[in-house]
Write a protein that holds these residues in place. Structure first.
Motif, PDB file in Angstrom:
ATOM      1  N   GLN A 119       4.469   1.380 -10.416  1.00 10.20           N
ATOM      2  CA  GLN A 119       4.079   2.170  -9.440  1.00 10.20           C
ATOM      3  C   GLN A 119       2.416   1.894 -10.295  1.00 10.20           C
ATOM      4  O   GLN A 119       1.364   2.425  -9.721  1.00 10.20           O
ATOM      5  N   ARG A 120       1.736   0.917 -11.454  1.00  7.40           N
ATOM      6  CA  ARG A 120       1.170   0.790 -11.676  1.00  7.40           C
ATOM      7  C   ARG A 120      -0.067   0.136 -10.671  1.00  7.40           C
ATOM      8  O   ARG A 120      -1.441   0.233 -10.615  1.00  7.40           O
ATOM      9  N   ALA A 121       0.342  -1.489 -10.253  1.00 10.12           N
ATOM     10  CA  ALA A 121       0.004  -1.004  -9.171  1.00 10.12           C
ATOM     11  C   ALA A 121       0.131  -0.251  -7.591  1.00 10.12           C
ATOM     12  O   ALA A 121      -1.636   0.109  -6.810  1.00 10.12           O
ATOM     13  N   SER A 122       0.867   0.215  -7.404  1.00 11.21           N
ATOM     14  CA  SER A 122       0.660   1.139  -6.685  1.00 11.21           C
ATOM     15  C   SER A 122      -0.751   2.238  -6.542  1.00 11.21           C
ATOM     16  O   SER A 122      -1.764   3.069  -5.653  1.00 11.21           O
ATOM     17  N   ALA A 123      -0.370   2.850  -7.967  1.00  7.04           N
ATOM     18  CA  ALA A 123      -2.046   3.453  -8.760  1.00  7.04           C
ATOM     19  C   ALA A 123      -3.167   3.188  -8.193  1.00  7.04           C
ATOM     20  O   ALA A 123      -4.465   3.887  -7.359  1.00  7.04           O
ATOM     21  N   ALA A 124      -3.253   1.841  -8.824  1.00 10.28           N
ATOM     22  CA  ALA A 124      -4.809   0.869  -8.419  1.00 10.28           C
ATOM     23  C   ALA A 124      -5.007   0.661  -7.443  1.00 10.28           C
ATOM     24  O   ALA A 124      -6.197   0.545  -6.459  1.00 10.28           O
ATOM     25  N   LEU A 125      -3.789   0.262  -5.855  1.00  9.22           N
ATOM     26  CA  LEU A 125      -4.678   0.085  -4.874  1.00  9.22           C
ATOM     27  C   LEU A 125      -4.634   1.005  -4.197  1.00  9.22           C
ATOM     28  O   LEU A 125      -6.013   1.648  -3.499  1.00  9.22           O
ATOM     29  N   ALA A 126      -4.248   2.290  -4.276  1.00  7.79           N
ATOM     30  CA  ALA A 126      -4.761   3.910  -3.753  1.00  7.79           C
ATOM     31  C   ALA A 126      -6.279   4.513  -4.356  1.00  7.79           C
ATOM     32  O   ALA A 126      -6.733   4.318  -3.893  1.00  7.79           O
ATOM     33  N   ALA A 127      -6.643   3.177  -5.874  1.00  6.87           N
ATOM     34  CA  ALA A 127      -7.718   3.984  -6.370  1.00  6.87           C
ATOM     35  C   ALA A 127      -8.973   3.060  -5.472  1.00  6.87           C
ATOM     36  O   ALA A 127      -9.959   3.725  -5.141  1.00  6.87           O
ATOM     37  N   LEU A 128      -8.316   2.053  -5.255  1.00  2.82           N
ATOM     38  CA  LEU A 128      -9.469   0.922  -4.638  1.00  2.82           C
ATOM     39  C   LEU A 128      -9.317   1.432  -3.209  1.00  2.82           C
ATOM     40  O   LEU A 128     -11.009   1.824  -2.334  1.00  2.82           O
TER      41      LEU A 128
END
Length: 154
Positions: free
Chosen positions: A87-96
């Motif tokens: 989930q942390r990686a998905s959120a970081a990719l969405a923010a990018l």
């Protein structure tokens, strides 16, 4: 009658400034006129040359910006293809991805440098969340994509 009066008479009258060859002021002003014309030509040529140089450098800078943003966007697409991202990686990719969409591509926009810094920070954050070393995952150098021969990153 002194010798100057004789010269005035020889020149065609009592006025030394004009005579059979025309106005002597025009003769003396030739150098000034030619210098002014040469200066004006030089200014025009320099403006034309600097405009062309500015366009070339602007195109290079725009290419570099587009290339860097494209690299980050390609990383987002590729990392999303990986199965089972936390989930942390998905959120970081969405923010990018949001930061990339907000990136202005007008060089005159004063927010460009701040937005680009935000994209770079979001990229490092996404790298950490996905488990990729951000120091080794960088856009290619200019020399690697057919640019100049220096090895500085964009």
């Amino acid at each position: 009658m002194d010798e100057f009066d004789e010269l005035d008479a020889f020149a065609g009258g009592g006025d030394c400034a004009s005579g059979p060859l025309g106005d002597l002021d025009d003769v003396f002003a030739i150098e000034e006129r030619e210098m002014a014309a040469g200066y004006a030509e030089g200014v025009a040529a320099a403006q034309e040359e600097s405009h062309a140089e500015g366009a070339r450098r602007g195109a290079e800078a725009g290419f570099a910006l587009g290339h860097e943003a494209g690299f980050y966007a390609a990383c987002v697409v590729q990392w999303r293809r990986w199965a089972a991202l936390p989930q942390r990686a998905s959120a970081a990719l969405a923010a990018l991805e949001r930061a990339l969409r907000r990136l202005p591509f007008d060089a005159r926009d004063e927010a460009l440098q701040g937005a680009l810094g935000n994209v770079r920070a979001r990229f490092r954050q996404a790298c950490a969340a996905v488990g990729v070393d951000s120091a080794t995952c960088q856009p290619p150098h200019k020399a690697d994509i057919g640019g100049t021969t220096d090895h500085q990153s964009f």
